[in-house]
Each structure stands twice: as structure tokens, then as C-alpha cells.
Design an enzyme around this catalytic site. Structure first.
Site, short mmCIF file in Angstrom:
data_model
loop_
_atom_site.label_atom_id
_atom_site.label_comp_id
_atom_site.label_asym_id
_atom_site.label_seq_id
_atom_site.Cartn_x
_atom_site.Cartn_y
_atom_site.Cartn_z
N CYS A 191 38.98 24.89 41.07
CA CYS A 191 39.25 23.53 40.53
C CYS A 191 39.49 23.48 39.09
O CYS A 191 38.85 24.00 38.42
CB CYS A 191 38.16 22.71 41.21
SG CYS A 191 37.77 23.00 42.96
N ARG A 217 44.74 27.82 37.37
CA ARG A 217 43.55 28.23 37.93
C ARG A 217 43.57 28.43 39.40
O ARG A 217 42.54 29.00 39.86
CB ARG A 217 42.41 27.13 37.65
CG ARG A 217 42.15 26.76 36.10
CD ARG A 217 41.44 25.66 35.81
NE ARG A 217 40.08 25.76 36.19
CZ ARG A 217 38.97 26.07 35.46
NH1 ARG A 217 39.07 26.64 34.21
NH2 ARG A 217 37.76 26.20 35.92
N TRP A 231 40.45 23.72 44.92
CA TRP A 231 40.44 25.08 45.60
C TRP A 231 39.55 24.98 46.74
O TRP A 231 38.38 24.82 46.39
CB TRP A 231 40.32 26.16 44.48
CG TRP A 231 40.57 27.57 45.27
CD1 TRP A 231 41.91 28.21 44.91
CD2 TRP A 231 39.72 28.35 45.64
NE1 TRP A 231 41.52 29.58 45.62
CE2 TRP A 231 40.15 29.53 46.25
CE3 TRP A 231 38.10 28.34 45.96
CZ2 TRP A 231 39.52 30.50 46.59
CZ3 TRP A 231 37.70 29.46 46.39
CH2 TRP A 231 38.40 30.53 46.86
N ASN A 267 33.88 20.09 40.65
CA ASN A 267 34.08 21.63 40.86
C ASN A 267 32.75 22.36 41.16
O ASN A 267 32.01 22.11 40.61
CB ASN A 267 34.68 22.22 39.39
CG ASN A 267 34.97 23.61 39.22
OD1 ASN A 267 35.14 24.17 40.60
ND2 ASN A 267 35.45 24.09 38.27
N GLY A 268 33.00 22.98 42.00
CA GLY A 268 31.65 23.82 42.52
C GLY A 268 31.16 23.70 43.79
O GLY A 268 32.09 23.38 44.70
N GLU A 288 43.67 49.82 39.21
CA GLU A 288 44.17 48.59 38.85
C GLU A 288 45.66 48.29 39.44
O GLU A 288 46.06 47.47 39.70
CB GLU A 288 44.22 48.71 37.56
CG GLU A 288 44.94 47.51 36.50
CD GLU A 288 44.63 46.03 36.88
OE1 GLU A 288 43.35 45.90 37.58
OE2 GLU A 288 45.07 45.18 36.39
N LYS A 344 46.97 45.21 41.47
CA LYS A 344 47.95 44.23 41.16
C LYS A 344 48.97 44.10 42.18
O LYS A 344 49.54 42.86 42.53
CB LYS A 344 48.93 44.73 40.07
CG LYS A 344 48.02 44.74 38.59
CD LYS A 344 48.18 43.41 37.86
CE LYS A 344 46.95 42.73 38.20
NZ LYS A 344 45.74 42.93 37.46
N GLU A 353 47.61 41.84 45.14
CA GLU A 353 47.25 40.55 44.64
C GLU A 353 48.75 39.71 44.63
O GLU A 353 48.70 38.56 45.18
CB GLU A 353 47.01 40.37 43.17
CG GLU A 353 45.35 40.37 42.76
CD GLU A 353 45.26 40.50 41.46
OE1 GLU A 353 45.85 41.18 40.72
OE2 GLU A 353 44.98 39.33 40.90
N HIS A 393 39.93 65.41 50.20
CA HIS A 393 38.67 65.03 51.29
C HIS A 393 38.95 63.79 52.19
O HIS A 393 37.94 63.14 52.58
CB HIS A 393 37.32 64.81 50.37
CG HIS A 393 37.23 65.78 49.24
ND1 HIS A 393 36.43 66.95 49.51
CD2 HIS A 393 37.56 66.15 47.76
CE1 HIS A 393 36.43 67.68 48.37
NE2 HIS A 393 36.98 67.35 47.46
C1 F6R Z 1 42.82 40.65 39.09
C2 F6R Z 1 42.12 39.60 38.24
C3 F6R Z 1 40.65 39.53 38.79
C4 F6R Z 1 39.64 39.19 37.60
C5 F6R Z 1 38.38 39.02 38.06
C6 F6R Z 1 37.46 38.76 37.02
O1 F6R Z 1 44.11 40.54 38.32
O2 F6R Z 1 42.43 38.87 37.33
O3 F6R Z 1 40.09 40.70 39.63
O4 F6R Z 1 39.84 40.43 36.54
O5 F6R Z 1 38.35 37.90 38.93
O6 F6R Z 1 37.77 37.76 36.08
P1 F6R Z 1 37.36 37.53 34.74
O7 F6R Z 1 37.60 38.57 33.81
O8 F6R Z 1 37.60 36.28 34.55
O9 F6R Z 1 35.59 37.48 34.88
#
Ligand code: F6R
Length: 616
Positions: free
Chosen positions: A2, A27, A76, A102-103, A485, A489, A492, A508
Site C-alpha cells: 500500500c 509499490r 494491495w 498500510n499493514g 536472478e 526476472k 516476475e 544430478h
Molecule cells: C525482484 C525483487 C524482489 C526483491 C525482494 C527484496 O526483482 O525486486 O525479489 O529483491 O522483495 O526486496 P528489498 O531489497 O526491498 O528488501
């Protein structure tokens, strides 16, 4: 998660709130709303499920003229789906009070029962409406917003940032935080509240980070902060390092494209002021005291997602340079394994936002169990650095796209600096190795720029592969987390099944996945600086090629060994083995972006994801 904005002042309140919400869009959210005190002195709410554009349509169809007090929210969904009713703000006291949150309020079922027993009807499924109704009931009983707000906040369990305003107290917004971020923006004759500084940075760069379990009250001319009991709390302001243009898209097609391009500067800025002659010296670590760093017996890096992969890469380097055992643990697993921690354990948290709840809780746990804590963070005055013994900021600038790119390379850079600093202080790093690392760093921003220029080649590749349903990534040593990574990406932002593997693990099990045409990206280590690993990876390429894989090899310029076995070759500038991940990840970032674009998806705000994960 949020986004929250609050405003008191003379400017067009609806405009200020919408502008703040627009800057908080990154966000991640699924509904949006605002509440203002309107020209007739009543609280007016406009809210809609969906993107901000839907709220703007509603405001066009049903305009509201505000008089200088307002709150805005992007939601959110947690309790209750993303519907108009569940969107914030929620009302209390017969519509005289509006509140955003928020929360998660964990004891909301019990509180809801109490309200219903009192004859109060709630119309949404949210925990937030329960809080609005409680504060409303309390205002009716006690007469003023601040007293009522304090009384309710003290009863809540869970995590929250709350903002509330009341018809009878125009020109005032009250707010509270408990395990969820809250910042005040200081203006001239106006003041702001935000879940982060993006909410108000286009109006003011003067900010105050509200501390845990504090309440902030803003009016146009005054900011007051108290604890939950109402005792005044002193606060200090700071200047936000970046201006509003840094969080704008400029001419780029997406924030992610802009941020991939920002990477040379992100690395450069993270290095600045931390290299002295031929060695690395981080002033923030010097403050901890060399004796403490010399006594460290073990390094534990805690992080989530992309940040954890930066940690995995750095663990190899820290171990080599500082000769301290270094490991990485996911923040959300950390506490539950009852980790062995002593005052000679250095726990390094890595977080772009500095607000990730899982990482924050892990840092608190580490401190409570006697470990020393250092935070590697990209957000000034965020909660995690404030909970840590020291902070090494990455200076990547604001990262808006949900998929992390420039923060990742800046995190590796900062963690390497930490490793070199430790190696220097502990005397485990030879002068020659130190000078060599410094030379690598100095040349890095230009090499990162060259890696960014692989874009055109990758664009073509992604175009041909637009229908791909599964992609695999292989790497060894520091290339393994890069493979993870690359896969993350793609999952995501292109919603494509992707897996990253350690190349040695292939035989394996995972090699069974290889079928005719299966695309596999392979991160090939340098034949000059890692000849043994290089030849092993070339063998791995031959193994998958023999089973029909389509091999996309990422190699350093001049490496011809893979040419006979690769369908596509992406060439990167020469770098020592530890510095390769910073370059190798860039074509993978472009690939995810281009496949997402080819599929017509929202690159910056992928489904179901939030930029800053402030719930556990
Ligand atoms: C992926 C991504 C997430 C953040 C993870 C940690 O692209 O952005 O996997 O790396 O949520 O977020 P932070 O770095 O803000 O603690």
C-alpha cells in the site's frame, strides 16, 4: 504494498494527493482512493478498485472541491479482495472521520466482534474499516481526534501505518506507525505524510523519518511527534538525496528500461568516497571499530529475492578476501532455524527498500541474540538501517520498477566493498589483490555501460523467442546466483516458467528437462581468470547441446571455445571473475524486459507483486 499520502496546506488538495499516489504507484496496488474535507466542511471520499486512472475517471465524473486537508491511498489487498468497498479510505463516526492503513491488524476479528456487539455495522471485509469505526466511536466518546486515535492505536496488534482526519478538526492529519514505514515531508505553510518520500518529493525534499511506535500530527504550520502514550518525541529532519526527476520515467518506455540504463551511474555512485588509494575504506564501517571487525568469526547475509542473490554472489568474495566463513540465508527462514549467533557473528542485511518485513524481523532477531548487524540499503533513513549497528548505503537512486535491476548491481558493489574493507582491516588481503580489485572497480562503470549496449542484440533474440514457454539458466560459482536472478526476472515480469541451476548440478537431475529446442542461457566464466571453471562449463554446454538445447552463451569477448556449441553468443567486456556477475546479469535483465514487452505485459508493475513487501 500500500501507498500512503497525507496533506495539509493551501494547495489543490486533490491534485497533491493524486500526484503523491502516482509517485507511489510503483509499490504495486490494486485499488486507490482519497478522502478530503470538502467545501461544505464534510468528509468526501472517492475510491475505486483498479488502477489510478479509474479513480481519476471517477473524480472527473464526480469532482470534489477540497479545502486543504486530505489523505490518499493505494491498496494491495490483504483482507478482502480488491473491490470498491474494500478500497481505502474507510469511514467512522457516521462519515465524519476517514482513515487509511498500510499493514495487517491481527486482532481485527476480535475488535470487529466488539463493534458489532455495540450495534455498529461494517460494510467492507477489511481490517481497516474496523480501525476507522473504533477511532470514530472513540472520537464520539472522547471528543478529540488525537486522544481517540491514541487510545485505539494502543489496542492494535500486527503491523500498521495509519492516517486519520476528522471533519471537526480540519487542517489536521494524525498518523501512527508500528512495524510499517511513515515519513513526514516538511513544507512552507504545508506539511505531508507518506509511506515513503516519493509521496511528497516533488514538493519538498525536507523529511523526517517517524520512529517505531510513534504518532505524528501535522497541521499546515506544525509537526508534532509523540510516543503512543502522548509524550513528545524529538525528531531530526534530513534532506532527501534525490529530486523528483530521479523517480520519473523521462523518455524511457518503462521505469525498468530507465533503471537498466542507470546502472553505470548506480555502480559509480556506490563506489564514491569508499576507495582510498589502492584499498577500500568504508567510513561507516570504520565507525564500528577495527577491533570489532577483526574479531568477526562468521558472516551471515540475510535478504529476500534478488537481494539474496546479490548476497550469494558476495558471499564467495567475502570469504575469499576476508577469509571469514560467509553464508546467505533467506530472511524469512532465518529466525525459524534457531541460528547460532554470537557477538562475533556479523549479520549483513541486504534490502533495496529497507522496509522488507521479513528482513527487518530477521535483523531484530539477530540483534536480540547478540550479533552485530550491518545493513546494505538503498533507501535513506529506512527502518532496517535504523535498526542496524551500521549502514552502507547503495546510492543507486530511487528504484521504481517492481523488478529490481540497478539496486542489484549496486548491492553486489556495496557488498564487495564490505568484503574488501574487512580483508584490509583483518590483513587477509594482500596489497596486490587489493590494488587489483580497486582497478577492477575503477573500470567497472564503463564496462557496465558496454553491457547495457547488448540491448539491441537481446531485443532481436527476445523477438524470435516470444512464444517460449520455459527458459533455463546455468552458471557456476558466482555465475550460479546470476542464473537464479535471470530466472527470477523472467518469472516476475514475463510470467514464463524459468529455472536457474548450478551447472554442475545438471547431471544430478535437471538435465532430464532438456528437450529439443529448450532455450538455455549459460553464463560462461572467463577462460583467462577461471580456466578450470571455464572448461567445465564448456563441457556442460556440450552435454545440453547433445540433447537438443538451444544454447545462448554469455561469454567474455575473445572467448571462442563455445562458438561451435552455441546458437547465440552474447559478448561482454573482460573482467575478473568476481566482477563478471555485474556484467552478466544485464543481458538477462534486458531479456526479461523484452519478453514481457513482446507479450504486451506491464513491465513495471507485474501482476500480484509489490515493490516493497511490508508484511510477513
Ligand atoms: C525482484 C525483487 C524482489 C526483491 C525482494 C527484496 O526483482 O525486486 O525479489 O529483491 O522483495 O526486496 P528489498 O531489497 O526491498 O528488501
Amino acid at each position: 504494498m500500500c501507498g500512503i499520502v497525507g496533506y495539509v496546506g493551501p494547495n489543490d488538495t486533490v491534485d497533491v494527493l493524486l500526484n503523491g499516489l502516482r509517485r507511489l504507484e510503483y509499490r504495486g496496488y490494486d485499488s486507490a482512493g482519497i478522502a478530503v474535507i470538502d467545501a461544505s466542511g464534510e468528509v468526501s471520499v472517492r475510491k475505486r478498485a483498479g488502477k489510478l486512472a479509474r479513480l481519476e475517471e471517477l473524480l472527473e465524473a464526480s469532482p470534489v472541491s477540497a479545502t486543504g486537508t486530505g489523505i490518499g491511498h493505494t491498496r494491495w489487498a490483504t483482507h478482502g479482495g480488491p473491490t470498491d468497498e474494500n478500497a481505502h479510505p474507510h469511514l467512522g463516526d457516521g462519515g465524519k472521520l476517514a482513515l487509511i492503513h498500510n499493514g495487517i491488524v491481527e486482532n481485527f476479528v476480535e475488535l470487529r466482534g466488539e463493534l458489532e456487539a455495540d450495534g455498529i455495522t461494517l460494510i467492507s471485509d477489511t481490517d481497516t474499516e474496523v480501525v476507522a469505526a473504533l477511532v470514530g466511536r472513540e472520537v464520539a466518546r472522547q471528543g478529540d481526534l488525537e486522544t481517540a486515535f491514541r487510545a485505539v492505536v494502543a489496542r492494535l496488534r500486527g503491523t500498521f501505518t495509519l492516517l486519520a482526519m476528522h471533519r471537526d478538526e480540519p487542517g489536521k492529519v494524525v498518523s501512527a506507525r508500528h512495524h510499517s514505514p511513515l515519513v513526514v515531508g516538511l513544507g512552507e505553510g504545508e506539511n505531508f505524510l507518506g509511506s515513503d518520500v516519493a509521496a511528497f518529493v516533488s514538493s519538498t525534499r525536507r523529511a523526517v523519518a517517524v520512529d517505531e511506535d510513534n504518532i505524528a500530527i501535522i497541521t499546515p504550520d506544525e509537526v508534532r511527534i509523540t510516543d503512543f502514550a502522548g509524550n513528545p518525541v524529538e525528531f531530526t529532519e534530513y534532506e532527501v538525496e534525490w529530486d523528483a526527476t530521479a523517480s520519473e520515467k523521462g523518455g524511457w518506455s518503462s521505469f525498468m528500461a530507465k533503471e537498466i540504463n542507470d546502472q553505470p551511474e548506480a555502480v559509480d555512485n556506490t563506489l564514491r568516497g569508499r576507495i582510498t588509494g589502492d584499498h577500500v575504506e568504508i567510513p561507516e564501517l570504520t565507525e564500528l571499530g577495527d577491533d570489532l571487525l577483526r574479531d568477526i568469526e562468521r558472516v551471515v547475509i540475510i535478504a529476500c529475492g534478488t537481494a539474496s542473490y546479490a548476497g550469494q554472489i558476495a558471499a564467495y568474495a567475502i570469504e575469499q578476501w576476508a577469509r571469514i566463513p560467509a553464508e546467505v540465508q533467506l530472511s524469512h527462514e532465518f529466525r525459524y532455524r534457531d541460528p547460532v549467533l554470537t557477538e562475533r557473528t556479523l549479520v549483513i542485511s541486504v534490502s533495496q527498500s529497507g522496509e522488507t518485513m521479513d528482513t527487518l524481523m530477521a535483523v531484530k532477531y539477530a540483534s536480540e541474540h547478540g550479533a552485530r548487524t550491518v545493513s546494505v540499503c538503498n533507501t535513506q533513513s529506512a527502518t532496517i538501517p535504523r535498526e542496524s549497528d551500521a549502514v552502507v548505503y547503495t546510492h543507486a537512486g530511487p528504484e521504481v520498477a517492481v523488478a529490481s535491476t540497478k539496486a542489484f548491481v549496486a548491492q553486489i558493489t556495496a557488498l564487495y566493498l564490505v568484503g574488501l574493507h574487512l580483508g584490509h582491516v583483518r590483513g587477509t588481503l594482500s596489497a596486490e589483490a587489493s590494488a587489483q580489485a580497486v582497478r577492477q572497480f575503477e573500470a567497472l562503470p564503463a564496462k557496465v555501460r558496454e553491457a547495457v549496449e547488448t540491448h539491441e542484440q537481446i531485443e532481436q533474440l527476445a523477438h524470435w523467442m516470444a512464444d517460449t514457454r520455459s527458459v533455463l539458466f546455468l552458471g557456476r560459482h558466482v555465475g550460479y546466483p546470476v542464473a537464479l536472478e535471470g530466472a527470477l526476472k523472467l518469472k516476475e515480469i514475463a510470467y514464463i516458467h524459468a529455472e536457474g541451476f548450478a551447472a554442475g548440478e545438471l547431471k544430478h537431475g535437471p538435465i532430464a528437462l532438456i528437450d529439443h529446442g529448450q532455450p538455455v542461457f549459460v553464463l560462461v566464466p572467463s577462460p583467462r581468470t577461471a580456466p578450470i571453471m571455464h572448461s567445465k562449463v564448456v563441457s556442460n554446454i556440450q552435454e545440453i547441446r547433445a540433447r537438443g538445447a538451444r544454447v545462448i552463451a554469455i561469454v567474455e569477448k575473445g572467448d571462442t571455445a563455445v562458438l561451435p556449441f552455441a546458437d547465440d553468443v552474447i559478448r561482454l567486456p573482460l573482467a575478473d571473475v568476481f566482477f563478471e556477475p555485474i556484467l552478466q546479469v544485464i543481458p538477462l535483465q534486458w531479456f526479461a524486459l523484452e519478453l514481457s514487452t513482446a507479450k504486451g505485459l506491464d513491465v513495471d508493475q507485474p501482476r500480484n507483486l509489490a515493490k516493497s513487501v511490508t508484511v510477513e
